[in-house]
Design an enzyme around this catalytic site. Sequence first.
Site, PDB file in Angstrom:
ATOM      1  N   LYS A   1      72.479  12.258  87.058  1.00  0.00           N
ATOM      2  CA  LYS A   1      73.066  13.412  86.366  1.00  0.00           C
ATOM      3  C   LYS A   1      72.065  14.558  86.291  1.00  0.00           C
ATOM      4  O   LYS A   1      72.408  15.722  86.568  1.00  0.00           O
ATOM      5  CB  LYS A   1      73.529  12.997  84.969  1.00  0.00           C
ATOM      6  CG  LYS A   1      74.623  11.939  84.979  1.00  0.00           C
ATOM      7  CD  LYS A   1      75.014  11.497  83.576  1.00  0.00           C
ATOM      8  CE  LYS A   1      76.069  10.404  83.619  1.00  0.00           C
ATOM      9  NZ  LYS A   1      76.457   9.934  82.268  1.00  0.00           N
TER      10      LYS A   1
ATOM     11  N   GLY B   1      70.952  24.176  68.699  1.00  0.00           N
ATOM     12  CA  GLY B   1      70.225  25.380  68.288  1.00  0.00           C
ATOM     13  C   GLY B   1      69.862  25.401  66.821  1.00  0.00           C
ATOM     14  O   GLY B   1      68.956  26.147  66.415  1.00  0.00           O
TER      15      GLY B   1
ATOM     16  N   ASP C   1      68.898  24.436  75.406  1.00  0.00           N
ATOM     17  CA  ASP C   1      67.862  24.767  76.390  1.00  0.00           C
ATOM     18  C   ASP C   1      67.197  23.470  76.832  1.00  0.00           C
ATOM     19  O   ASP C   1      66.563  22.786  76.023  1.00  0.00           O
ATOM     20  CB  ASP C   1      66.842  25.710  75.737  1.00  0.00           C
ATOM     21  CG  ASP C   1      65.769  26.188  76.716  1.00  0.00           C
ATOM     22  OD1 ASP C   1      65.715  25.687  77.844  1.00  0.00           O
ATOM     23  OD2 ASP C   1      64.978  27.081  76.327  1.00  0.00           O
TER      24      ASP C   1
ATOM     25  N   HIS D   1      56.746  31.644  86.465  1.00  0.00           N
ATOM     26  CA  HIS D   1      57.220  31.000  85.243  1.00  0.00           C
ATOM     27  C   HIS D   1      57.770  32.039  84.271  1.00  0.00           C
ATOM     28  O   HIS D   1      57.127  33.060  84.015  1.00  0.00           O
ATOM     29  CB  HIS D   1      56.066  30.233  84.605  1.00  0.00           C
ATOM     30  CG  HIS D   1      56.454  29.381  83.458  1.00  0.00           C
ATOM     31  ND1 HIS D   1      56.387  29.818  82.156  1.00  0.00           N
ATOM     32  CD2 HIS D   1      56.915  28.101  83.395  1.00  0.00           C
ATOM     33  CE1 HIS D   1      56.779  28.847  81.343  1.00  0.00           C
ATOM     34  NE2 HIS D   1      57.108  27.803  82.071  1.00  0.00           N
TER      35      HIS D   1
END
Length: 344
Positions: A227, A309, A174, A116
Site C-alpha cells: 500500500k 491534525g 501529512d 527538500h
Amino acid sequence: MIISVADLTAKCKDLLMHADVPELAAARTAETLVSADARGISSHGVIRLARYIDCMKSGGIKPDAEIRIIDEGPAFIRASAAGGLGIPASYEVTERLIAKAASMPLAAATVNHSDHYGAAGFYAMKCAEAGLIGFSMSNTCPLIAVSGAASAGIGNNPFAYAAPAGKYRAVLFDICMSVVASGKLIIAAADNKPIPEGWILDKDGKPTTDPNEIYNGAIMLPFGGHKGYGLAMMVEMLSGVLAGAGMLSGVNSWNTVPGRDADTGHFFLTINPAFFGGLDNFVKRMESVIDELKSSTKADGVDKIYYPGELEFISEAKANDRGIDLPDASAAELERAANVLSGN
C-alpha cells in the site's frame, strides 16, 4: 531547550541570510521549518537547517536562485526552483495557486529542479486556511524498498492534504511513505535509542534496530507493505513524471555536488468548495463528519478520539503560548549550522 516561536524563527532567518539567502526566501524558509517544530513534527523542523546550509556551502543548492515560471494558465502553474531551496519556491507557488483557485474549481501546480521542501502539510494547510482543500506532495531520491526488494528503489515521497473544518479549524494529514521519516531516525541516533524492528533494513537488506544505520546506507521500509509502495508511486507520477523533475534514481536529494541540482519535484492541487455547494455548506458538513468520528465508542484505555491534525494544532497552540520544546538533536544542528557559517 525551550525557545519562543518568534525567537527561533528569527534565529533561523538570520542563519539563512548569513548563508546568502535573500531576506524574503530566508523568512519563508524559517517560518516553514519552525511551523513543523511548533506542530510537533521535529523531524521536518529546524533540524534540517544545517543540511540546507551544507548543500549551499558546497554549491549543491543555489542560495539566491529565483523561481522561474515555465508556463501558466488560469488553473495551472509549471515552475522551476532553478536549483535553489525547495521551501521558498514551494511557498511562492502555493501562494500563486491559492490566488488562481479563488476563481477556479480546481487548480494545480508543479515544481522541478527543487530540493527538500520541508513538511508537506505546511502547503496543504495554507490552502485550508484560504478556504480551499489542498494537496501537497514531493518525490525524493530512492530511500525505501519496493515490495519484494532488498534495496532502495523509490523515495519516501511525502503526501499531505488539508481542508477547512470550521470550529475544528481544519483537517490536516501529512505522511511519508516509509514507516517513519528519516528525521526520526536522526533523532533516535542522537539520543542513542534503539528503534523498533520493521522500520529499516541495513545496507545489506537485513532487519536492524540501530538508528545509526541511517548514516550507513540503511534502506527504509514502506508503511503497509504494497500500500505504501503504491502511494509512493502515485507521488512519483505527479511530482516526478508530470512535473518534468528527476525520477527515482534521477533525484539527487540533499545535493552537495556543484554543477548539478537535486531536481526534486513537487505537486500541489487545490479544490475550491465554493464551486461544489459553497464553502459554508462544506464546512458544516466537515464539522458533522468530525463530530461523528469523535463520538465513536472509545477503546479501553482511550480518553479521547482525535481527528487528523488535532494533535498538531494542540502542539502549535502550546508552542505559541509557552515556546517550543526543541529536541537536543535539533538544537545541536542549529549550533552546527552556526559553526559551518563561521568556518569552525
